[in-house]
Design a protein around this motif. Structure first.
Motif, PDB file in Angstrom:
ATOM      1  N   ASN A   1       0.826  -1.207   0.000  1.00 57.65           N
ATOM      2  CA  ASN A   1       0.000   0.000   0.000  1.00 57.65           C
ATOM      3  C   ASN A   1       0.860   1.256   0.000  1.00 57.65           C
ATOM      4  O   ASN A   1       2.007   1.251   0.472  1.00 57.65           O
ATOM      5  N   VAL A   2       0.285   2.334  -0.518  1.00 59.28           N
ATOM      6  CA  VAL A   2       0.948   3.636  -0.541  1.00 59.28           C
ATOM      7  C   VAL A   2       0.412   4.482   0.612  1.00 59.28           C
ATOM      8  O   VAL A   2      -0.806   4.577   0.810  1.00 59.28           O
ATOM      9  N   TYR A   3       1.329   5.067   1.377  1.00 58.51           N
ATOM     10  CA  TYR A   3       0.974   5.939   2.498  1.00 58.51           C
ATOM     11  C   TYR A   3       1.623   7.298   2.281  1.00 58.51           C
ATOM     12  O   TYR A   3       2.694   7.401   1.665  1.00 58.51           O
ATOM     13  N   VAL A   4       0.994   8.349   2.806  1.00 54.78           N
ATOM     14  CA  VAL A   4       1.571   9.686   2.761  1.00 54.78           C
ATOM     15  C   VAL A   4       1.712  10.191   4.189  1.00 54.78           C
ATOM     16  O   VAL A   4       0.819  10.012   5.021  1.00 54.78           O
ATOM     17  N   ALA A   5       2.853  10.812   4.468  1.00 53.79           N
ATOM     18  CA  ALA A   5       3.121  11.316   5.819  1.00 53.79           C
ATOM     19  C   ALA A   5       2.322  12.583   6.088  1.00 53.79           C
ATOM     20  O   ALA A   5       2.217  13.462   5.227  1.00 53.79           O
ATOM     21  N   LYS A   6       1.760  12.659   7.302  1.00 57.27           N
ATOM     22  CA  LYS A   6       1.015  13.855   7.711  1.00 57.27           C
ATOM     23  C   LYS A   6       1.921  14.880   8.371  1.00 57.27           C
ATOM     24  O   LYS A   6       1.625  16.073   8.366  1.00 57.27           O
TER      25      LYS A   6
ATOM     26  N   LEU B   1      -3.329   6.275   4.765  1.00 56.37           N
ATOM     27  CA  LEU B   1      -3.368   5.264   3.707  1.00 56.37           C
ATOM     28  C   LEU B   1      -4.007   5.862   2.464  1.00 56.37           C
ATOM     29  O   LEU B   1      -5.128   6.362   2.504  1.00 56.37           O
ATOM     30  N   ILE B   2      -3.290   5.789   1.328  1.00 51.68           N
ATOM     31  CA  ILE B   2      -3.818   6.286   0.060  1.00 51.68           C
ATOM     32  C   ILE B   2      -4.518   5.179  -0.707  1.00 51.68           C
ATOM     33  O   ILE B   2      -5.641   5.317  -1.168  1.00 51.68           O
ATOM     34  N   GLY B   3      -3.869   4.017  -0.803  1.00 48.31           N
ATOM     35  CA  GLY B   3      -4.443   2.892  -1.538  1.00 48.31           C
ATOM     36  C   GLY B   3      -3.350   1.926  -1.949  1.00 48.31           C
ATOM     37  O   GLY B   3      -2.161   2.133  -1.678  1.00 48.31           O
ATOM     38  N   PRO B   4      -3.725   0.840  -2.627  1.00 53.51           N
ATOM     39  CA  PRO B   4      -2.744  -0.193  -2.968  1.00 53.51           C
ATOM     40  C   PRO B   4      -1.837   0.220  -4.116  1.00 53.51           C
ATOM     41  O   PRO B   4      -2.172   1.097  -4.929  1.00 53.51           O
ATOM     42  N   VAL B   5      -0.675  -0.429  -4.178  1.00 56.07           N
ATOM     43  CA  VAL B   5       0.202  -0.296  -5.342  1.00 56.07           C
ATOM     44  C   VAL B   5      -0.507  -0.956  -6.519  1.00 56.07           C
ATOM     45  O   VAL B   5      -1.006  -2.076  -6.416  1.00 56.07           O
TER      46      VAL B   5
END
Length: 524
Positions: A392-397, A419-423
């Motif tokens: 999964n793709v995550y973005v830091a807050k 959590l943004i969503g899956p690769v």
């Protein structure tokens, strides 16, 4: 051979766990019952259901008598005997049961003291709950804990202890008691007092039939761009994740499908108390479709009293009415829409809390195919930086280090990751610009810098905001507003390098070549 046998056994356990999880969902008997405001006038004729889906009800609310803290009453206005003589309540309940309907009773609500708030003796409290169960021959009760009642943690502990004792008594008499905990919710899930209430119940030994969330009156927690349907679904998904953590912490692990059966959804139909919030018939259809797909254990609504179009003489429909929805229903019923395919009864919900937790399939992250760097416990990350972890793709807050992106948390603000969503299939690493040697100097703590000066630190480029000496750009990475440095984004760096190329010959200035990075990156 031992390794082969172990692998076979492990596979069998995983397969059995998934089978048990799926069977728990299939056997759940998902049910629908609309709330009825029992004391609202004119009294709602729940004993004569207007639709088949309205044949089962949750009568509301039993609360503490203002003059006698351990004595249950209907809405702080009627004793049980007064409710019988004034509202014919017992007789009307009997009539509904004769016609095949089901009655549950809800304790609490927003406006009065729930019994545990005012009754401080646990045994007296248990007896108070028992008197309601016995008076109306109940198999299911609903604990609607909100407002000041929810903030009273001491009352929460008493409530859990008393309900656990009551369940033990009922079980000893071979009479099970299903207990639902109804709580307010935001699109991000249960509030902290809500998760505390669930924890108190589980730790206190209460066998919860489930947690019912009130997908209504979101207020400022709902972004204006998010519809009521979207907010309700987001709340359900977030609560599902929270329940997984809460049950695991209580050593009562549940598989994901079984957890959906432990979840109930209760929207406020039509006009909500928040003027900008209107739950439409289309929203009801969408929520029902989501609930059926997921195998939600319970669907309800507030309230059956309101399931009708307001008459012409009700002038301001933005003011919530106890007797109509505030929208033109065009002859349709919210109960029919929300209750579709919910054909079980509350008694068919399994109250056994623990079932095997299926072992999740491990995803091997591949830096050659992952669009962003693989998360590393040795790296530091800044706001808006993206990583890949377990597929999964995550973005830091915000700035963080050594914080696992998929660490289970109860509240969104407990994790620095979103959590943004899956690769996706076919994705490849996002190119990050490499600053050629000699283009930007490394930061020097002895150097004096002026506004507009550029430096490099750990492959990041920074621009000086004001006079500085000895102030490390590392503080800017950590999000410090007081740092004299601004970190340039990848786009800013590319523009900088393109500008340098345009201003000098290719022979004298090295070209900037975007190359994949395996350490840090951010969205392009």
């Amino acid at each position: 051979m031992v390794g082969v046998v172990a692998a076979v056994v492990a596979g069998s356990v995983t397969g059995w766990s998934r089978f048990e999880d799926a069977r728990a969902a299939e056997d759940s008997g998902s049910w629908f019952a609309g709330y009825v405001d029992a004391t609202a006038t004119p009294f709602y004729a729940f004993e004569r259901p207007q639709t088949e889906e309205g044949g089962s009800v949750v009568l509301s609310f039993v609360v503490a008598d203002p003059e006698s803290p351990c004595e249950p009453s209907w809405g702080a206005a009627y004793s049980f005997d007064e409710a019988e003589s004034t509202m014919d309540l017992d007789r009307r309940i009997a009539r509904l049961l004769q016609s095949g309907g089901e009655v549950a009773v809800s304790f609490g609500g927003l406006l009065n003291d729930e019994l545990a708030t005012s009754c401080t003796d646990v045994n007296d409290l248990k007896d108070a709950y028992a008197s309601v169960v016995e008076r109306y021959n109940l198999t299911t009760i609903d604990l609607d804990i909100e407002g000041e009642n929810l903030l009273d943690t001491a009352a929460g502990e008493r409530r859990a202890e008393a309900i656990a004792l009551l369940q033990e008594e009922r079980l000893a008499a071979d009479e099970a008691l299903n207990v639902w905990l109804t709580l307010p919710v935001a699109p991000t899930g249960l509030t902290e007092p809500g998760t505390t209430a669930v924890t108190q119940m589980l730790d206190g030994g209460v066998d919860l039939a489930g947690v019912n969330i009130m997908t209504m009156d979101f207020g400022e927690s709902r972004p204006t761009s998010m519809s009521m349907l979207e907010a309700s679904i987001a709340a359900a998904e977030a609560t599902h994740s929270q329940l997984s953590t809460l049950y695991s912490r209580a050593d009562l692990p549940l598989g994901p499908q079984a957890l959906w059966t432990k979840l109930g959804l209760t929207p406020m139909i039509g006009q909500n108390d928040v003027v900008s919030e209107v739950f439409s018939l289309d929203h009801a259809a969408g929520l029902n479709a989501f609930a059926v797909e997921k195998g939600i254990g319970r669907m309800s609504m507030w309230s059956l009293n309101r399931d009708a179009t307001c008459s012409d003489n009700y002038a301001d429909v933005t003011v919530v009415s106890v007797g109509c929805s505030g929208i033109d229903q065009d002859g349709q019923s919210f109960a029919q829409i929300l209750g579709q395919e919910f054909e079980g009864t509350s008694e068919t919900i399994s109250t056994t809390s623990a079932s095997p937790e299926p072992t999740p399939e491990l995803v091997e992250d591949n830096p050659e195919t992952s669009p962003y760097p693989i998360w590393s416990e040795d790296a530091t990350y800044v706001a808006e930086q993206r990583v890949v972890w377990n597929g999964n793709v995550y973005v830091a807050k915000w700035w963080n280090e050594d914080s696992t992106p998929d660490n289970p948390v109860l509240q969104a603000d407990e994790t620095p990751w979103t959590l943004i969503g899956p690769v996706l299939p076919g994705e490849r690493p996002v190119a990050a610009p490499t600053v050629p040697a000699g283009t930007v100097d490394e930061w020097d703590p002895e150097e004096v810098y002026e506004s507009g000066d550029l430096v490099k630190l750990d492959n990041h480029v920074f621009e000086c905001k004001w006079w500085s000496q000895g102030d490390s750009p590392e503080a800017a990475l950590q999000g410090s507003a007081g740092s004299p440095w601004d970190r340039l984004t990848n786009d800013d760096v590319l523009k900088l390098l393109e500008g340098l190329e345009d201003g000098s010959s290719s022979e004298s200035t090295p070209s900037a070549t975007p190359t994949p990075t395996a350490t840090r990156s951010e969205s392009p």
